[in-house]
Each structure stands twice: as C-alpha cells, then as structure tokens.
Design a protein around this motif. Sequence first.
Motif, short mmCIF file in Angstrom:
data_model
loop_
_atom_site.label_atom_id
_atom_site.label_comp_id
_atom_site.label_asym_id
_atom_site.label_seq_id
_atom_site.Cartn_x
_atom_site.Cartn_y
_atom_site.Cartn_z
N GLY A 10 0.94 -1.06 -0.12
CA GLY A 10 0.00 0.03 -0.02
C GLY A 10 0.92 1.28 -0.03
N PRO A 11 0.29 2.47 0.32
CA PRO A 11 1.07 3.84 0.42
C PRO A 11 1.97 3.61 1.47
CG PRO A 11 -1.22 3.96 1.03
CD PRO A 11 -1.22 2.58 0.44
N PRO A 12 2.96 4.22 1.29
CA PRO A 12 4.14 4.17 2.41
C PRO A 12 3.36 5.00 3.65
CG PRO A 12 4.74 5.58 0.92
CD PRO A 12 3.67 5.03 0.17
N SER A 13 3.81 4.25 4.93
CA SER A 13 3.21 5.03 6.09
C SER A 13 4.06 6.14 6.25
CB SER A 13 3.48 3.94 7.45
OG SER A 13 5.20 3.97 7.66
N ALA A 17 7.62 7.40 5.32
CA ALA A 17 8.15 8.90 4.75
C ALA A 17 9.20 9.55 5.43
CB ALA A 17 6.92 9.64 4.27
N VAL A 18 8.76 9.75 6.86
CA VAL A 18 9.72 10.53 7.65
C VAL A 18 11.04 9.81 7.76
CG1 VAL A 18 10.14 11.08 10.25
CG2 VAL A 18 7.84 11.39 9.00
N ARG A 19 11.36 8.53 7.80
CA ARG A 19 12.65 7.92 7.91
C ARG A 19 13.39 8.19 6.63
NH1 ARG A 19 10.94 3.46 8.72
NH2 ARG A 19 11.14 3.13 10.95
N LEU A 77 4.30 18.14 8.62
CA LEU A 77 4.10 18.50 7.27
C LEU A 77 3.58 17.28 6.34
CD1 LEU A 77 6.80 21.12 6.72
CD2 LEU A 77 4.47 21.51 6.95
N LEU A 78 4.51 16.17 6.51
CA LEU A 78 4.27 15.04 5.68
C LEU A 78 2.90 14.32 5.96
CD1 LEU A 78 7.95 13.27 5.45
CD2 LEU A 78 6.86 14.62 3.57
N SER A 79 2.40 14.59 6.99
CA SER A 79 1.17 13.76 7.21
C SER A 79 -0.18 14.18 6.71
CB SER A 79 0.94 14.33 8.93
OG SER A 79 0.53 15.47 9.41
#
Length: 707
Positions: A10-13, A17-19, A77-79
């Motif tokens: 699925g889409p990355p968690s 994305a933060v890592r 921001l990425l959330s």
Amino acid sequence: MHTPESTPTGPPSLQDAVREAFEAGAALSRAADAFRPRTGQTDMAMAVARTIESGGVLVVEAGTGVGKTFSYLVPALLSGERVLLSTATKTLQDQLYGRDLPRLVKALGLPVRTALLKGRGSYLCVHRMEMARQDASLPDRSALRTLAKVESWAQVTRSGDLSELPGLDERSPIIPLVTSTRENCLGSQCPRFRACHVANARREALAADVVVINHHLFFADLAVRESGMAELLPSVRVAIFDEAHQLNETGVQFLGAHLATGQLIDFARDLLGAGLQLARGLVDWQGVASAVERAARDLRLVVGRTPTGARLRWTGAAPEQADEHDWQSALDGVARACEEAMEALETVSEIAPDFVRLSERAHSLAQRADRFAQPGPSGVVRWVDVGLQLRLLESPLDIAEAVRTRLLGQSPAGDPASESTQNDAADDEARSIRAEAAASRAWIFTSATLGDDARLSWFTEPCGLQGAEVLRVGSPFDYARQAALFVPRDMPRPGDPLHSTRVAAVAAQAAGALGGRTLVLTTTLRALRTIGDALQTRFGIEGGLDILVQGQGPKRSLIERFREGATQGRPGCVLVASASFWEGVDVPGDELQAVVIDKLPFPPPGDPLVEARSKRLESSGRSAFSDYHLPEAAVALKQGAGRLIRRETDTGILVVCDPRLATMGYGRRLLAALPPMRRLDSMDAFEAALATLAAATRASTTDPASA
C-alpha cells in the motif's frame, strides 16, 4: 497485477516517509546545507510520526543541538493533517513562519498553506489609529512623529503586523493607542471592520493547513472560549507546543482573573476621547473619566510606598501592608466609578458602537472589582503586583485541570462523568464529544529543558500530562571537549552583602581575558544593578569593553549589539541580564565564550505563588524542597547554562558563583541536570582555560582557515 506469491503493498506509512526524509542526501539536505543525519533527531521525528498516526500525547525533551524543529515539522508536514504550532514568543513565531517552514515546504515539495496568527496587540487597529490622531493625551512631539510614521506605514502594509514596521520601539507609548484589546475591540460593529488586520489574520488562519501561534494567544483564547482556539482548534488534528517549558507559567496568567489600575486609566482615556469626539456636550465626560482615574489612584495609594517590583501576599480580606477598611473602600470606589460610567454611556449608546463597547468594559471592570472585594475561591492564590500600576491577580496553581478537561476532554478531577445527574446530560454529551475528538488528536510538547527526572515530572505534573509518552533525546554536542564548569569555592555565600561584588570581579576577569564575550545572568534585579554598576565602573575607567545592562535598551537591541562583538572598530561586549535572558538567547560562535551565573536560581521564597504551591505539596505529605524548589532550580540552571554552547564548534566556560553547588548534598542533583562539562577545580585551572580560549580565538581571527 501481482502474483499469488507477491505481497500487496500500500502507500508508504508516515513513519516510512519520515525515515526516508532524514536519510543522507534526501529532502532535508535541500532544506539545510549543513544537514546530516543524527540519531537523536531521527528518533524524535519517528516518535512524533507515531503519535500523529495513532493519536495521543508525546512529551519530548530534546537537548540543544538535536534539531527538534525539523524533528516535529517534517512529520507534521508529511502527515497531510491540519496542524497548529505554538511557541513561546513572537520572535520564535516569526522565525518558524518566515524561515523554517518555507524552507521545509519547498524542500519537501508540498502544496501547504501556512499562516501566522498573533494576539490583537501585535496588529494595527485602523479605527483606533484614526481616533489617536484626535487624542489630546498624546505624550509629546516624539509620540506624534511616531504616530505619523505608523499612519504612513498603514497605507502600504498588508498584514498590519507592527513587528514589520522598521524602527518602531516595542516599548513605544503609541502602540497601545493604535492596537486593540479584547475589551475595546468593536468587532463587526467597527466602522473600519473591512480593513481589520486581526479579522484578516484569523480568516487566513482558518483557511491554512499549518497555523503558527504563540502560547499567550492560545491561553488567552482558552480562558474565554472553552472550545479552545475558537473555531480553529476543533479543526486541527495535530497540535505542537515548542518551548513547552513555558506553558504552565503562561497558562496560569490567563486562567485566573486580574484587575489593574492601568486598565482603569486606559478605560478613562478611551471614554474621554470617544465622548469628546462623538458626543461632546451630551455628558460631562471629563467628570466621569476623572472619577474613574481618581478611583484607580486611590486603589494604588492604599499600598503606600511599597517598593516597585514587590509582590504582596493576599490571604485575607486585603493584601499585606494594606488596611482592610481602606482596601475594601477603594475597591468599592472602583466599582462605583465604573457603574457611573455605565449609566452615562447608556444615554448615548445609540450614537456609535464605541459607546456600547465602552459600557461593556465598564461592566467588566466593575465585576472584577466586586470579585476581588469577596473572599477568593479555594484552589487559587491571590496577590498584588506593585509597579507604576497596581495589578490584582487571582490564579490557579497550575494548568493541570484546564489541560485535562479543555484540551484532552477528560472529566474534571473528582467529578467523573458517571456521577453526573440527568440534568447534566447535555454537559455529558458535550464532554463525550470533546473527549472523542481529543483522543484522536496528536498532542506534542517539546523543549530543550522539561525536568530533571526520567518522567519529566517538573513539566508533566503541573500540565496534567502524567499519562503521556515521554522521550528524552540527549544533545549531540561533545560537552567534555567543548565546555568547562567552574564553581569558585572561595565565593561568599549568596546572602553575603559582598557576594554580587565578587561575582562582578569574576565576570571582569573572564571578560578581560576574552575581550568581552561574557554573559552574566543574575537571579535578582538588585544583583543585576550591583554587578552592572561594578563592571561599568571598572571598564569605564580601563576602557576597552562595552558593558550592556538589561533595562538600558530594548532586549532585541542589546542582543544584536552583543552578537556584533568587537567588529567594525567597536569594542567587545559584556551583557548583564536577568529574567527572560536566561532562555531564548542564541549567540553562536566566538562572541559568547563565558556565561557567569551569580547564584543557584531557586524560586523566590516570598513569592505568593511559590508559597501556595509549596503549601499544597506539604499538605499532601510531599517535600516542597525536593519536589518543587530543587526541580525549579535545576530547570532554570539548565536553561541558563544552555546559552553557552549553541553549535558543534562552540567552546566556552560556565561559571556558577554559588559554592552550594559544590558543597551541599543537593548540589549533586543540580550538577546532574547540567550538560556533562569537564570540571575546573581551582582558580589556576580557570585562568588557564581562559587563556586557552583567548589564544584559540586570536588564532582563528588571524588565520580563519585554522578555525
């Protein structure tokens, strides 16, 4: 189409994305040239990401140099969630909004709308500016020139944020005349409402994805509207409080009640100005306004010649040093004068909305005077601040109950929802809705200094956050190499009359060896004056250094001059300061190489709020010294020491001129709260360390390549 053996993806968690963002060569490298992956920074960012994904409360103490701003901004921001960012000061707000957020939004390539929202006092009020031109009480020609400057700037500003007006002194007497307060704002009835900068800023905030506010604004609104930040907070799913160590002391200012003689004087001035401009001859405006001013002066006179800066205990019908009968009579006089003003205003209320708002202010002031004439409720503390004006204050001892009930949606302590009666059904339903919304939100609280124990109890207890997840991330700095701690053992004890003079001598020794580059932090204004005078006398005779003393100029100007140091033919600097300079002062590089602290920063024992908190602990069987006074001193000492090393290349010496740090048993606990600096055990070692610092600075100045 995947085969049966393949694993669906699925889409990355958010955590993935933060890592990825914090990896070498990734997005953050484009946001900051000097960025490189740091374990502590990534650990904090991952914890913030987990909290955003699952909801809940996270408290993070992130040591100086961790890079906590990126650690919370990147996952926020990425959330893709709506985010509220609150910080301690308007200066830090401007830095977040004007520098950090734009860099990250661009680096991450996100279509994010950001907004900056400050309190009313930060924005130009066009209506009050126009009224000020007719104000006969303008102080002098200088004030008129400043007003003309504001009027000219008003024609071109889009935001109305007064911090954008070049050369406007933050202490200018014009500012209260061209800004509004909650009390005097006319709202939608204002004739210049379409041009209202406060309303425009709020509209932009409601339309933005990320809103930057400050703690004062947050609690000012929380105290009036239980829904939180009016319409804003309910629509936010991620709330982040930076510099969270200031939350409790900021919150208690707003969650109680206050009445100041300055408020009465301001009301009288506005009453007279509006009356003469809009309804001249219909009421004896001079007489009505004079009665309010006289009541304010009478209240101030009751405490007599009490020194400016004093805090008077108030446990009975009147504060200490005030005659009970005179005090009650003065409060009655305030209420009566405000009620008479209301009666006068009602006769002209249909002429202009200004009179309706003035009547509401008079009613509010009369109510506050009546409140302070009655015994204080349980669970609060009252006191009087004495200055040019008199401030009557009533405050809760902490913000724990407000945080639990108004932010986290929990039932009030001792009043579980299950005990509610049928008549409380509506309250139960509202509480349930708030609790459900709060549980899905992510609450992040962070600062470089939040306590001296594993649970960060100094912060979590008064803020009602004992159930929060706690993370402590240490500083990446090599303190043993970069910094040294010196505790002069032959110093007089802090109570000795010679103590401040000896502190000045130690500071002079450091400043003389380093060519300035010295920050002296004091715990009292008396010590500030004594040390400042001693240094100015010494270096005024010897010359060669500028001695900057808090109070002799705006804070921003003093810090800017100190940062300049010995440049452009100007001498090096010593800055002597107290109070707010213990934190938030960032002077990286060689211009700050010595921090001298006059004594251990225990809370003042005569302070009414300190006394009330101590008594509450003792009444529950706890030790006020171990559970309150020591943690307070540890956090304040850590804040002051944190001014010294701001970058990985900084070096310097911390001097604590209080022998108790080395000789008393509790000194070990305070030492443990400090960064792990190497210890200097003698005056000879101190002098040698100063010489080494000075030599290194001379070498880097002569040959920048060697730095």
